[in-house]
Design a protein around this motif. Structure first.
Motif, short mmCIF file in Angstrom:
data_model
loop_
_atom_site.label_atom_id
_atom_site.label_comp_id
_atom_site.label_asym_id
_atom_site.label_seq_id
_atom_site.Cartn_x
_atom_site.Cartn_y
_atom_site.Cartn_z
N VAL A 230 9.00 48.80 29.36
CA VAL A 230 9.46 47.72 28.51
C VAL A 230 8.84 46.42 28.99
O VAL A 230 8.91 46.10 30.17
N ARG A 231 8.18 45.71 28.08
CA ARG A 231 7.51 44.45 28.38
C ARG A 231 6.57 44.57 29.58
O ARG A 231 6.50 43.69 30.44
N ASP A 300 12.71 43.88 22.04
CA ASP A 300 13.13 42.59 21.50
C ASP A 300 14.08 41.87 22.44
O ASP A 300 13.94 40.66 22.68
N LEU A 301 15.08 42.58 22.96
CA LEU A 301 16.04 41.97 23.86
C LEU A 301 15.57 41.94 25.30
O LEU A 301 16.15 41.24 26.14
N GLY A 302 14.52 42.71 25.61
CA GLY A 302 14.05 42.77 26.98
C GLY A 302 15.01 43.49 27.90
O GLY A 302 15.08 43.20 29.10
N ALA A 328 29.50 53.61 38.40
CA ALA A 328 29.26 55.03 38.20
C ALA A 328 29.64 55.47 36.79
O ALA A 328 30.54 54.92 36.15
N THR A 329 28.92 56.48 36.28
CA THR A 329 29.17 57.10 34.98
C THR A 329 29.31 56.03 33.90
O THR A 329 30.23 56.04 33.10
N SER A 330 28.36 55.10 33.91
CA SER A 330 28.34 54.00 32.95
C SER A 330 26.96 53.89 32.31
O SER A 330 25.95 54.27 32.92
N LEU A 331 26.92 53.35 31.10
CA LEU A 331 25.66 52.89 30.53
C LEU A 331 25.48 51.45 30.98
O LEU A 331 26.35 50.60 30.71
N VAL A 332 24.39 51.19 31.68
CA VAL A 332 24.14 49.87 32.25
C VAL A 332 22.90 49.27 31.60
O VAL A 332 21.85 49.92 31.55
N ALA A 333 23.02 48.05 31.10
CA ALA A 333 21.88 47.34 30.52
C ALA A 333 21.34 46.37 31.56
O ALA A 333 22.07 45.48 32.03
N LEU A 334 20.07 46.56 31.94
CA LEU A 334 19.41 45.66 32.89
C LEU A 334 18.40 44.78 32.17
O LEU A 334 17.76 45.21 31.20
N ASP A 335 18.23 43.56 32.68
CA ASP A 335 17.12 42.72 32.27
C ASP A 335 15.84 43.37 32.81
O ASP A 335 15.68 43.52 34.02
#
Length: 698
Positions: A230-231, A300-302, A328-335
């Protein structure tokens, strides 16, 4: 802000090269030029603006089909009316078959990409291969020389990623490059046209992912999923072999420059606010949750979306840190440019069931009423719940409820969460088991299973682990949804989800008993793995795992097999496939997937074509022609299903197990469908090296 550790990492990439395995290429591929040192300066963030992503069209440019990971193709030449005319266009064999100590450890799970006129793929032990997409003729191959010793639980390489560098001239070597992660923990980049190593990437085309991990124990830390780009940032996690020890390698997620291979950032959840490499002589935080599956990118959101697992000891949690419990056991959104977390959504609190998130999440425009949509992300889970979240914030767009979670019988009742989230929009999970669900081929083995049901600890969904007797985990750790993920027909508004429906029959083993049995973690086993009943790593995950550092080891009977007949103790079906209305979450149809032709008591195939629903591993592809193509089940059949009715309208017998995600693409105006028939040791399907493509006759 410039990362002060970039310079050190560039030096480390160079100095580590002596420890990296040598490459082996086909004679047609000349050696690459010596690699220049990566640029020590941090990349200019302004150069990492959103970049247009290739449309899927006639190609299959991403592991999930398109950049949104929908596994949907707009091709519509093959339909219900003509699918019965499909014939094999070619059969290509990779040549990568298990030998020596790799026997019993192969599960390639390969899905090729289609870029222009070629298919690019990786084999079970990471051989990179390009073949002609119409004929199957080999263009080139590149062998990174992965040792059998590096095989973790399985020799697997689900796929590769492709990146085109906008700053390089069109005729430059590696203008478009194929990037893979390996089971011996390397990132490797080769030229899409020639298969030559990319001289500008790391050291002669490779980056060592062991840097900062600690003692190199082959098989403990491995990459089996395609990296996400991504990017211009290559983002990768790794598989950390389950159940070995609390002091396991870190689950750190790292970002690297897609052209130079230079280290950019690390998200080490045990070091909040720090995104560089660990200080000299230290490692990334050990034993933390890892991401072994495939992430999804939002240009788009990076952002990059990480489906996370739980901590290195799956079935005991009292020794975990607050940070482990948080992520743990999470969906994590990172920059994607900095590695900083932007949001997370946790599907299991204080997970002691190995309900790690194994599916790739899917980006979509979710209908919100009155013709409006919002950018969303669809998240499947192993316990069967399907969530729709706002892509920018992680806020649920569909209803999420709370259920009470039992603590009776637990060895650590004070640790468990008293409640758990659940999707009220849609779940693949069935009702709790009752005694009449116990099953057998004869009244005798059915009675045996009923007795075992009564003896076990079971208080329904989220029954906690126990040590004084077996406990029933339902669904088991194979889902619900696993790494094959779901497919979404974005035109019809239909989600297609295949799933498993079998329990596990588990027991925590007190440490004294585990020591008597010789259960030892991978880092304490002598070369060759001798000593202790867990030395055979080809069996089920969790079967005699030591969980060193915790008070208990773990025994998992995956699928709860009858000790006499070898078939599950619960009645079929053991797996199915379901169509779900994307607008409402309602089930459109649900049918078992898999026949009894290769299944039967005592391991004897019955050869009966009865659709009983078998365990399955791998996902589907949905076509604009209204078909769902899927193998996945243990009957070695590749089938086409009518998306409107759930009826199987075509099938072909594969020469090996089809535990892989299929693809569809077009060459010269003709639509192809392709599946890797490479088998799976855990699913007990025959191992092979077949890449099989189908098309309609001229």
């Amino acid at each position: 802000m410039q990362n002060p550790l970039i310079s050190a990492s560039a030096i480390a990439i160079l100095t580590a090269s002596a420890a990296l395995p040598a490459f082996s290429q086909s004679p047609a591929a000349p050696a690459a030029d010596p690699a220049p040192a990566p640029d020590a300066a941090a990349p200019n963030q302004a150069d990492r603006a959103p970049r247009p992503q290739p449309e899927i069209g006639a190609d299959w440019p991403f592991w999930g089909g398109d950049a949104q990971a929908t596994r949907f193709t707009p091709l519509d030449q093959i339909t219900r009316d003509n699918v019965d005319r499909l014939e094999r266009a070619f059969v290509y064999r990779t040549g990568d078959m298990p030998t020596g100590s790799a026997e019993g450890k192969y599960a390639a799970e390969t899905t090729p990409l289609k870029i222009g006129g070629q298919l690019v793929m990786c084999s079970a032990k990471n051989i990179l291969i390009s073949i002609d997409a119409a004929t199957g003729e080999e263009n080139w191959r590149f062998d990174p020389q992965v040792s059998n010793d590096a095989i973790p639980y399985s020799a697997s390489c689900r796929g590769v990623s492709v990146y085109t560098a906008p700053e390089l001239p069109d005729d430059a070597q590696c203008k478009t490059r194929v990037i893979e992660g390996t089971i011996d923990a390397r990132l490797i980049a080769v030229d899409l046209r020639t298969g030559q190593p990319c001289g500008d990437f790391g050291q002669n085309g490779q980056v060592d992912l062991w840097e900062g991990i600690g003692e190199k124990v082959p098989g403990w830390y491995a990459v089996t999923a395609p990296p996400t780009i991504v990017r211009g940032v290559v983002v990768t996690g790794a598989q950390v072999k389950d159940g070995q020890a609390e002091d396991a390698p870190s689950g750190v997620i790292r970002g690297y420059d897609a052209v130079t291979g230079a280290f950019l950032w690390a998200w080490d959840l045990g070091r909040p606010g720090e995104y560089g490499q660990p200080p000299a002589g230290e490692t990334y935080t050990r034993g933390t949750p890892n991401m072994w599956t495939t992430a999804t990118a939002d240009e788009d959101l990076g952002l990059v979306y990480l489906p996370m697992g739980n901590s290195s000891v799956d079935y005991y949690g009292s020794n975990r840190s607050d940070l482990e419990n948080q992520w743990a056991t999470s969906l994590v959104a990172l920059d994607a440019l900095t590695g900083e977390p932007r949001w997370s959504f946790q599907t299991v609190r204080k997970d002691v069931w190995d309900y790690d998130l194994g599916s790739q999440a899917t980006l979509l425009d979710f209908p919100t009423g009155e013709g409006q949509t919002t950018p969303a992300i669809l998240l499947p889970s192993k316990q069967g719940d399907i969530y729709i979240l706002d892509r920018a914030t992680g806020e649920p767009l569909t209803s999420v409820g709370e259920i009470a979670a039992p603590d009776t019988g637990s060895v650590e009742p004070d640790f468990l969460s008293p409640t758990q989230p659940t999707s009220e929009w849609h779940t693949l999970r069935k009702d709790n088991l009752v005694e009449k669900d116990m099953w057998g081929f004869t009244p005798i083995d059915q009675l045996w299973c009923r007795i075992q049901f009564r003896r076990a600890h079971y208080v329904g969904f989220y029954t906690p682990p126990s040590a004084d007797r077996r406990w029933i985990q339902y669904p088991g750790y194979n889902g619900g949804s696993d790494w094959g993920s779901v497919a979404v027909d974005t035109r019809r508004g239909i989600i297609v989800a295949n799933y498993n429906d079998v329990p596990n029959y588990n027991r925590l083993i007190p440490r004294e008993e585990a020591d008597e049995r010789g259960l030892r973690p991978i880092n304490e086993l002598p070369p060759g793995g001798e000593g202790g009943e867990n030395a055979d790593v080809g069996g089920a995950e969790g079967a005699g795992d030591p969980q060193a550092g915790a008070p208990y080891a773990i025994d998992v009977n995956a699928g709860w097999r009858n000790d006499v007949t070898g078939v599950p103790c619960t009645r079929p079906p053991y797996g199915g496939i379901r169509a779900i209305d994307l607008n409402t979450g309602e089930t459109l149809w649900d049918t078992p997937i898999g026949t009894a032709r290769r299944n039967g008591p005592f391991g004897i195939p019955s050869m009966l074509p009865i659709k009983i629903g078998t365990p399955n591993n791998g996902g589907s592809v949905v076509t604009a022609g209204g078909l769902v193509f899927i193998a996945a089940a243990t009957d070695n059949l590749f089938r086409a299903i009518d998306i409107e009715t759930g009826e199987t309208v075509w099938q072909d017998v594969l020469p090996a197990g089809g535990q892989a995600n299929p693809i569809s693409y077009e060459v010269d105006g003709r639509q192809y469908v392709l599946i890797a028939a490479t088998g799976h040791h855990f699913m007990e399907t025959p191992i092979g090296d077949y890449i099989i493509a189908y098309r309609l006759p001229e």
